[in-house]
Design an enzyme around this catalytic site. Structure first.
Site, short mmCIF file in Angstrom:
data_model
loop_
_atom_site.label_atom_id
_atom_site.label_comp_id
_atom_site.label_asym_id
_atom_site.label_seq_id
_atom_site.Cartn_x
_atom_site.Cartn_y
_atom_site.Cartn_z
N ASN A 14 0.87 -1.18 0.00
CA ASN A 14 0.00 0.00 0.00
C ASN A 14 0.91 1.23 0.00
O ASN A 14 1.49 1.55 1.03
CB ASN A 14 -0.89 -0.03 1.25
CG ASN A 14 -1.68 1.26 1.43
OD1 ASN A 14 -1.82 2.04 0.48
ND2 ASN A 14 -2.20 1.49 2.62
N LYS A 16 0.15 4.19 -0.14
CA LYS A 16 -0.48 5.38 0.48
C LYS A 16 -0.26 6.60 -0.44
O LYS A 16 -0.17 6.44 -1.65
CB LYS A 16 0.05 5.62 1.88
CG LYS A 16 0.02 4.39 2.76
CD LYS A 16 0.16 4.72 4.21
CE LYS A 16 0.39 3.45 5.01
NZ LYS A 16 -0.02 3.58 6.39
N HIS A 100 -9.56 0.93 4.92
CA HIS A 100 -8.26 1.13 5.59
C HIS A 100 -8.49 2.06 6.78
O HIS A 100 -9.29 2.99 6.73
CB HIS A 100 -7.25 1.74 4.61
CG HIS A 100 -5.86 1.75 5.16
ND1 HIS A 100 -5.44 2.71 6.06
CD2 HIS A 100 -4.80 0.92 4.97
CE1 HIS A 100 -4.17 2.46 6.39
NE2 HIS A 100 -3.77 1.38 5.74
N GLU A 102 -6.96 4.48 7.89
CA GLU A 102 -6.81 5.92 7.62
C GLU A 102 -8.07 6.49 6.97
O GLU A 102 -8.41 7.66 7.17
CB GLU A 102 -5.54 6.15 6.77
CG GLU A 102 -4.28 5.95 7.61
CD GLU A 102 -3.07 5.42 6.86
OE1 GLU A 102 -3.03 5.52 5.62
OE2 GLU A 102 -2.16 4.90 7.54
N GLU A 171 -5.54 -5.23 10.54
CA GLU A 171 -4.51 -4.22 10.75
C GLU A 171 -4.80 -3.47 12.04
O GLU A 171 -5.60 -2.52 12.05
CB GLU A 171 -4.52 -3.21 9.60
CG GLU A 171 -4.22 -3.81 8.25
CD GLU A 171 -3.65 -2.75 7.30
OE1 GLU A 171 -2.51 -2.92 6.89
OE2 GLU A 171 -4.33 -1.76 7.03
N GLY A 177 2.16 2.01 10.69
CA GLY A 177 3.09 3.13 10.54
C GLY A 177 3.78 3.52 11.84
O GLY A 177 4.41 4.57 11.92
N SER A 213 3.27 -2.38 10.28
CA SER A 213 4.73 -2.39 10.45
C SER A 213 5.38 -3.73 10.10
O SER A 213 6.31 -4.16 10.77
CB SER A 213 5.10 -1.95 11.87
OG SER A 213 4.64 -0.63 12.11
C1 PEP Z 1 -0.85 0.02 5.88
O1 PEP Z 1 -0.81 1.15 5.43
O2 PEP Z 1 -1.79 -0.72 5.58
C2 PEP Z 1 0.23 -0.43 6.77
C3 PEP Z 1 0.15 -1.61 7.30
O3 PEP Z 1 1.28 0.44 6.95
P1 PEP Z 1 2.70 0.08 7.63
O4 PEP Z 1 3.17 -1.21 7.02
O5 PEP Z 1 3.57 1.24 7.27
O6 PEP Z 1 2.46 -0.04 9.09
#
Ligand code: PEP
Length: 249
Positions: A14, A16, A100, A102, A171, A177, A213
């Site tokens: 992703n 982003k 997601h 976000e 997630e 992040g 992460s």
């Molecule tokens: C994500 O944006 O779905 C995500 C898991 O980000 P990160 O791997 O940076 O934590």
């Protein structure tokens, strides 16, 4: 039935809101050249809308598929700024992330809207990747399963035929992040819960990804868990060698 062995691993990047034409070109080139190093794993990237065509051109003929990070629940019409599932299909997208954290947090997306977006994606032949996860406060209050159940309820209500064509991603918001990954055991416990919901619906083959992460250094221990079928990768998907190492883990 144990379908663990029949669920092929899937790793989705992703991006982003990162990347410009030049940086994307070298990332896509690296993926195209390096992706065959991870056989036995489906690999994909979800890129910002303006770069879908670049992803299509850059990845055509490779084993890497591409998709978007969101999709409208509407088919078409006066919805300024939105992008329909048919538009994504026009760019040969295979995937659309929906829900997601976000989007849920920054754009107030509700559980029902996420389910509506999933249906819109399916209607255009895309696979929705439905993201769920609890916040740190919810986790500390022992509400993880309750939150996941609430988020999944309108999705599961769509029935086995629809859910069977989706991918889910767990997630935990506190891990996205932040550099703070759920331990494999923590993640597995939630995945097992999600799996029990899917088994109850009669769709044990649905893949459930872990996100938060994920890096090359922790991917193998997460993937060793029986109900973790791959990863949704944010930050680490912007570094081609790291992303490919995750896929090969
Ligand atoms: C994500 O944006 O779905 C995500 C898991 O980000 P990160 O791997 O940076 O934590």
């Amino acid at each position: 039935m144990n379908t663990e062995q029949t669920r092929k691993r899937l790793v989705i990047g992703n991006w982003k809101m990162h990347g410009l034409l030049a940086a994307n070109a070298s990332l896509l080139d690296g993926l195209h050249k390096g992706a065959s190093a991870a056989p036995g794993c489906d690999l994909a990237v979800c890129v910002p809308f303006p770069y879908l065509d670049q992803a299509r051109t850059g990845l055509q003929g490779s084993v890497v598929s591409w998709g978007a990070q969101d999709v409208s629940k509407h088919e078409q019409g006066a919805f300024t700024g939105e992008v329909s599932a048919a538009m994504l299909a026009d760019f040969d997208c295979q995937w659309a992330l929906v829900g997601h954290s976000e989007r849920r947090t920054l754009h107030g997306e509700t559980d029902q809207l996420v389910a509506d977006k999933a249906i819109a994606a399916l209607s255009a032949g895309l696979t929705p990747v439905v993201c769920v996860g609890e916040t740190l406060a919810e986790q500390e209050a022992g509400q993880t399963e309750h939150i996941i159940a609430r988020q999944l309820a309108p999705v599961l209500a769509l029935g086995a035929q629809q859910v069977g064509r989706m991918v889910l991603a767990y997630e935990p918001v506190w891990a996205i992040g932040t550099g703070r990954t759920a331990t494999p055991e923590q993640a597995q416990a939630v995945h097992a819960y999600i799996r029990s919901q899917l088994n109850g619906l009669g769709v044990p083959e649905v893949r459930v990804l872990y996100g938060g992460s994920v890096k090359a250094s922790n991917a193998a221990s997460l993937f060793a868990m029986p109900d973790i079928d791959g990863a949704l990768v944010g930050g680490a998907s912007l570094v081609v060698e790291e992303f490919l190492r995750i896929a090969a883990a």
